[in-house]
Design a protein around this motif. Structure first.
Motif, short mmCIF file in Angstrom:
data_model
loop_
_atom_site.label_atom_id
_atom_site.label_comp_id
_atom_site.label_asym_id
_atom_site.label_seq_id
_atom_site.Cartn_x
_atom_site.Cartn_y
_atom_site.Cartn_z
N GLY A 55 0.80 -1.21 0.00
CA GLY A 55 0.00 0.00 0.00
C GLY A 55 0.83 1.26 0.00
N THR A 56 2.07 1.16 0.50
CA THR A 56 2.97 2.31 0.50
C THR A 56 3.99 2.26 -0.63
OG1 THR A 56 4.40 1.14 2.07
CG2 THR A 56 2.77 2.66 2.98
N ARG A 57 4.03 1.16 -1.35
CA ARG A 57 4.88 1.05 -2.54
C ARG A 57 4.05 0.35 -3.61
NH1 ARG A 57 10.23 -2.25 -1.94
NH2 ARG A 57 8.85 -4.00 -2.36
N THR A 58 3.30 1.14 -4.32
CA THR A 58 2.29 0.60 -5.22
C THR A 58 2.77 0.40 -6.65
OG1 THR A 58 1.50 2.84 -5.73
CG2 THR A 58 0.48 1.71 -3.86
N THR A 59 3.99 0.82 -6.96
CA THR A 59 4.44 0.81 -8.35
C THR A 59 5.76 0.07 -8.47
OG1 THR A 59 3.36 2.93 -8.75
CG2 THR A 59 5.03 2.25 -10.32
N ASP A 60 5.89 -0.68 -9.54
CA ASP A 60 7.17 -1.28 -9.91
C ASP A 60 7.25 -1.30 -11.42
OD1 ASP A 60 9.63 -2.35 -9.65
OD2 ASP A 60 9.01 -4.26 -8.78
N THR A 90 3.62 8.14 9.32
CA THR A 90 2.27 7.79 9.74
C THR A 90 1.31 8.04 8.59
OG1 THR A 90 2.79 8.41 12.01
CG2 THR A 90 0.46 8.25 11.41
N GLY A 91 0.68 6.98 8.12
CA GLY A 91 -0.25 7.12 7.00
C GLY A 91 -1.64 7.50 7.43
N GLY A 92 -2.00 7.31 8.67
CA GLY A 92 -3.34 7.63 9.13
C GLY A 92 -3.62 6.93 10.45
N SER A 93 -4.77 7.13 10.98
CA SER A 93 -5.15 6.48 12.23
C SER A 93 -6.66 6.25 12.21
CB SER A 93 -4.76 7.33 13.44
OG SER A 93 -5.43 8.58 13.40
N ALA A 94 -7.07 5.21 12.87
CA ALA A 94 -8.49 4.87 12.89
C ALA A 94 -8.91 4.53 14.31
CB ALA A 94 -8.78 3.71 11.96
N GLN A 95 -9.97 5.16 14.77
CA GLN A 95 -10.55 4.88 16.08
C GLN A 95 -12.05 4.74 15.90
OE1 GLN A 95 -9.41 8.07 18.66
NE2 GLN A 95 -7.20 7.72 18.41
N ARG A 96 -12.71 4.24 16.94
CA ARG A 96 -14.16 4.10 16.87
C ARG A 96 -14.79 5.49 16.71
NH1 ARG A 96 -17.53 0.06 18.36
NH2 ARG A 96 -15.77 -1.08 19.25
N ASP A 97 -15.68 5.61 15.75
CA ASP A 97 -16.40 6.84 15.44
C ASP A 97 -15.48 7.97 14.98
OD1 ASP A 97 -18.73 5.55 16.21
OD2 ASP A 97 -18.53 6.23 18.31
N ARG A 98 -14.23 7.66 14.66
CA ARG A 98 -13.33 8.71 14.17
C ARG A 98 -12.33 8.09 13.20
NH1 ARG A 98 -8.37 11.13 15.42
NH2 ARG A 98 -8.34 13.39 15.04
N CYS A 137 -12.21 4.06 5.80
CA CYS A 137 -11.08 4.33 6.69
C CYS A 137 -9.93 3.36 6.48
CB CYS A 137 -11.55 4.29 8.15
SG CYS A 137 -10.40 5.19 9.26
N GLU A 138 -9.38 3.36 5.27
CA GLU A 138 -8.24 2.51 4.98
C GLU A 138 -6.93 3.20 5.37
OE1 GLU A 138 -9.24 -0.37 1.30
OE2 GLU A 138 -8.84 1.72 0.80
N GLU A 139 -5.97 2.39 5.73
CA GLU A 139 -4.64 2.89 6.04
C GLU A 139 -3.67 2.29 5.03
OE1 GLU A 139 -1.39 2.88 9.68
OE2 GLU A 139 -3.45 2.23 10.03
#
Length: 764
Positions: free
Chosen positions: A72-77, A483-491, A163-165
């Motif tokens: 997901g952080t290296r999508t190309t080759d 840090t690509g993102g963060s996920a919590q309940r309702d946020r 909410c994908e990371e």
């Protein structure tokens, strides 16, 4: 009036006779004149069908030794492949082998495939494919295929609908290195123009082993063999890792068939010694100077023939030297060589493929293409820098070599553990943190250097080291943590990953200066991997090749391929090559000897000779300490056999005529033996097995051993030579240390006694 009446009467009579003749019926049996029949129109001749080949390039062959993992952080080759200038792609495809993560959402996840930045296909990841290896055929547009091409794979992966990371470990797809680019290549009929030389005789865009037919007029003379050797070494230096093959034909061109083209050919001809197919002096007149000309093969318009012509053998040598040195000046179908002059002689150890050891070397001198030191992405591919060192560098107990690395990178938002890892030959050396403040960084290291096996027996290092006489890969791997993102309940909070860039400055340097050249011999691994000792002078000015008096075609092919192999490792043609078929004359020269075939009779009684192949009767000396390289490996047994079957050998020994010179002999007697030699010279795996002082070659493989006394080539300062010699004799070193202490004590005692007497005399 009477005249007018007479004229009219005659005209009426003639008209009546013409009408009567027109109405006369055809009599039986009379021959009726045929009307003119138009000539039949010739049917159009169908143009010959150009030959074509099916070619498959696996990703592993294109440079990827391991599978490629898209995240997901290296999508190309991307993968690059090339196409020869004299061919065109009529069909193209991609056989993609991949394994997607079982956590991906089917259909939403997919792969985009581009050819030269043009979208070719979108490959959806189906539910049945999750976690399983899948093979997919993708059609590529052959109209987009050029001489240099790039296939780019882009991974679009989803593991949830909200909410994908991007850094989630569930986002991955593995691209197998066995995936293939498939092409149907069709030959092009190109015009005869030397402006593109060495194309079509050699094209760096090709992946196969170049094969060049060398054609002579009957038995070639020594001068013709020398000219062919210089030109073969030029093609060897161009082909590099690919290797080269030189089938030899006498007085004929290779035949062409519908299934197999004739291939490229090079013809050597003088005014007095020409092949039969050049005997037409009206079409190929006698030349008045060195001439190089390109023509079509008489039976195959898709194959080219290079004519190297001259008044005599000296003209042939001038012509091939011009081909090797002045290729940028060539143009047109025919070129007359006016003059070839060397302005500066070559210096020892200046081979283009070797790193300079007389000054610091910048990375700009080591890279092969402009973007080699630049990468992008959070987890980019490593940056590799190749370094080849001369095999006779004396690095005993060295303090390491200085490496100055300058680098730049996109700064992370905060100090998050991003690092630059430095390794050598896949072994870790150091790790440098990538800080927020990213001005030009300078990292200074000292890298160890490991000598070759024969230079120092007891040297052991626990850290990675540069290997003398071998290919070294210095690797820089940037690893960005963010840090690509963060996920919590309702946020839910997501962010796109930054487009990180990193560069190793091409002004970074490595310094190998200050080392001496001194090496223990014989060492056939130095010959197999570096062409040493002949490549010490890259133009082979210190080399004499000793050939049989009347070599056959297979022996000539072995000779040409051996020279091409040496030049492939040095990177320079053998411009100053010397050859001889007289052993006595060659032995008098202060040069390293490369012997092909068999030893001269007076060499068979040499004490250093450990092997003799003589038709069906052979003998071999063996040491009791197999595989070890000590100061002396005296022979302990002698084995003598009589057998039938192909066998060849590569033998190294000291020249009996000059102490600092070496002899490497490529021994063979029958055609099958020479074929074994050719197979070893063209196979890098078998060449790696050639080592020691004797390498036996049979159909089962290569067997190497070390037997006999060692000798040394090169020079050291007297104090370093003394210290190195004593290091292998600890008893003598202890005796000399005791003697030195006693001598120093005696001198000090005498000095103190003298001072005491002087003080007492002054007091009195």
């Amino acid at each position: 009036m009477s005249r007018s009446f007479t004229f009219r009467l005659a005209s009426l009579l003639l008209l009546a006779m013409g009408c009567a003749h027109a109405q006369t019926p055809t009599l039986p049996g009379a021959v009726t004149p045929r009307a003119a029949v138009p000539a039949p129109v010739a049917a159009p001749v169908a143009a010959p069908v150009p030959p074509s080949w099916g070619v498959e390039h696996s990703f592993e062959r294109l440079g990827r030794t391991a599978d490629s993992l898209l995240l997901g952080t290296r999508t190309t080759d991307q993968f690059e492949f090339t196409l020869r200038r004299d061919r065109i792609a009529s069909q193209a495809g991609l056989q993609l082998e991949y394994t997607p993560s079982p956590a991906l959402l089917p259909t939403l996840s997919h792969l985009r495939i581009y050819l030269n930045d043009v979208l070719m296909s979108v490959v959806p990841i189906e539910k049945e494919q999750l976690g399983k290896k899948t093979v997919r055929q993708v059609a590529l547009d052959p109209r987009l295929v050029s001489d240099f091409n790039r296939v780019r794979l882009e991974f679009v992966g989803h593991y949830t609908d909200i909410c994908e990371e991007p850094s989630n470990s569930a986002l991955w797809v593995n691209i197998s290195r066995t995936s293939q680019v498939t092409l149907t290549e069709q030959a092009l009929a190109i015009k005869n123009d030397l402006a593109y030389f060495p194309v079509p005789f050699f094209d760096a865009r090709g992946y196969g082993i170049p094969t060049l037919n060398m054609v002579f007029a009957g038995q070639p003379t020594l001068g013709e063999q020398r000219a062919a050797g210089v030109l073969a070494s030029y093609f060897g230096s161009q082909a590099a890792w690919r290797g080269t093959q030189f089938p030899v034909l006498l007085d004929q061109l290779p035949a062409a068939t519908a299934e197999r083209p004739a291939g490229a050919s090079i013809v050597f001809a003088t005014n007095g010694h020409r092949p039969a197919f050049l005997s037409d002096l009206t079409k190929y007149p006698a030349v008045e100077a060195p001439v190089v000309q390109m023509i079509d093969h008489p039976q195959d318009r898709y194959s080219k023939v290079l004519l190297v012509m001259g008044r005599d053998e000296a003209d042939l040598l001038t012509a091939v030297q011009a081909l090797a040195l002045g290729g940028d000046l060539l143009r047109g179908e025919r070129v007359v060589i006016d003059k070839v002059q060397q302005l500066q002689p070559r210096q020892p150890y200046d081979a283009p493929n070797w790193m300079r050891t007389d000054r610091p070397v910048r990375f700009a001198e080591l890279i092969k293409y402009p973007e080699q030191l630049r990468v992008s992405g959070l987890q980019p591919q490593p940056i590799n820098v190749e370094m080849n060192l001369p095999p006779d560098l004396f690095v005993w107990r060295n303090q390491g070599i200085p490496l100055q690395t300058r680098y730049r990178y996109t700064p992370p938002p905060f100090n998050d553990g991003s690092r630059l890892n430095i390794s050598l030959n896949n072994e870790f050396i150091s790790s440098v943190p990538l800080q927020v403040h990213s001005n030009d960084q300078l990292e200074e290291l000292r890298m160890a250097v490991l000598s070759s096996e024969s230079a120092n027996v007891n040297e052991k290092l626990s850290v990675p080291a540069l290997k003398v006489g071998d290919r070294n890969i210095l690797q820089f791997k940037f690893s960005f943590t963010t840090t690509g993102g963060s996920a919590q309940r309702d946020r839910c909070q997501t962010s796109l990953p930054i487009d990180a860039q990193a560069v190793i400055d091409d002004q970074s340097s490595i310094d190998m200066s200050g080392y001496h050249h001194y090496m223990a011999m014989p060492d056939l691994s130095a010959f197999a991997r570096s062409g040493f000792p002949y490549s010490r002078m890259a133009d082979l000015s210190d080399t004499v090749v000793v050939l049989p008096a009347q070599p056959n075609a297979l022996q000539l092919s072995t000779y040409l391929e051996a020279l091409a192999g040496i030049s492939a490792r040095s990177g320079l043609p053998a411009m100053k090559l010397q050859i001889s078929d007289n052993w006595e004359q060659a032995a008098k020269q202060d040069a390293d000897l490369l012997v092909l075939g068999t030893f001269a009779p007076d060499m068979r009684t040499n004490n250093d000779l450990s092997l003799l192949l003589d038709r069906s009767r052979d003998w071999l000396l063996q040491s009791s300490e197999k595989g070890r390289y000590s100061e002396s490996n005296p022979p302990s047994t002698r084995v003598e056999v009589s057998a039938q079957g192909p066998i060849a050998a590569i033998v190294g020994l000291q020249s009996p005529f000059h102490a600092q010179r070496s002899i490497v002999a490529l021994l063979a007697t029958e055609d099958a033996d020479f074929q074994l030699l050719r197979e070893v010279l063209s196979d890098s795996g078998k060449l790696n097995a050639v080592a020691g002082s004797v390498a036996l070659i049979r159909s089962s493989g290569v067997y190497s051993q070390i037997v006999g006394e060692r000798y040394y080539v090169g020079s050291l300062p007297w104090w370093l030579l003394l210290w190195y010699t004593l290091s292998e004799h600890p008893v003598w070193l202890a005796v000399m240390a005791v003697f030195g202490v006693l001598l120093t004590s005696l001198v000090v005692m005498r000095a103190l006694q003298w001072a005491a007497r002087r003080r007492l005399a002054y007091g009195q």
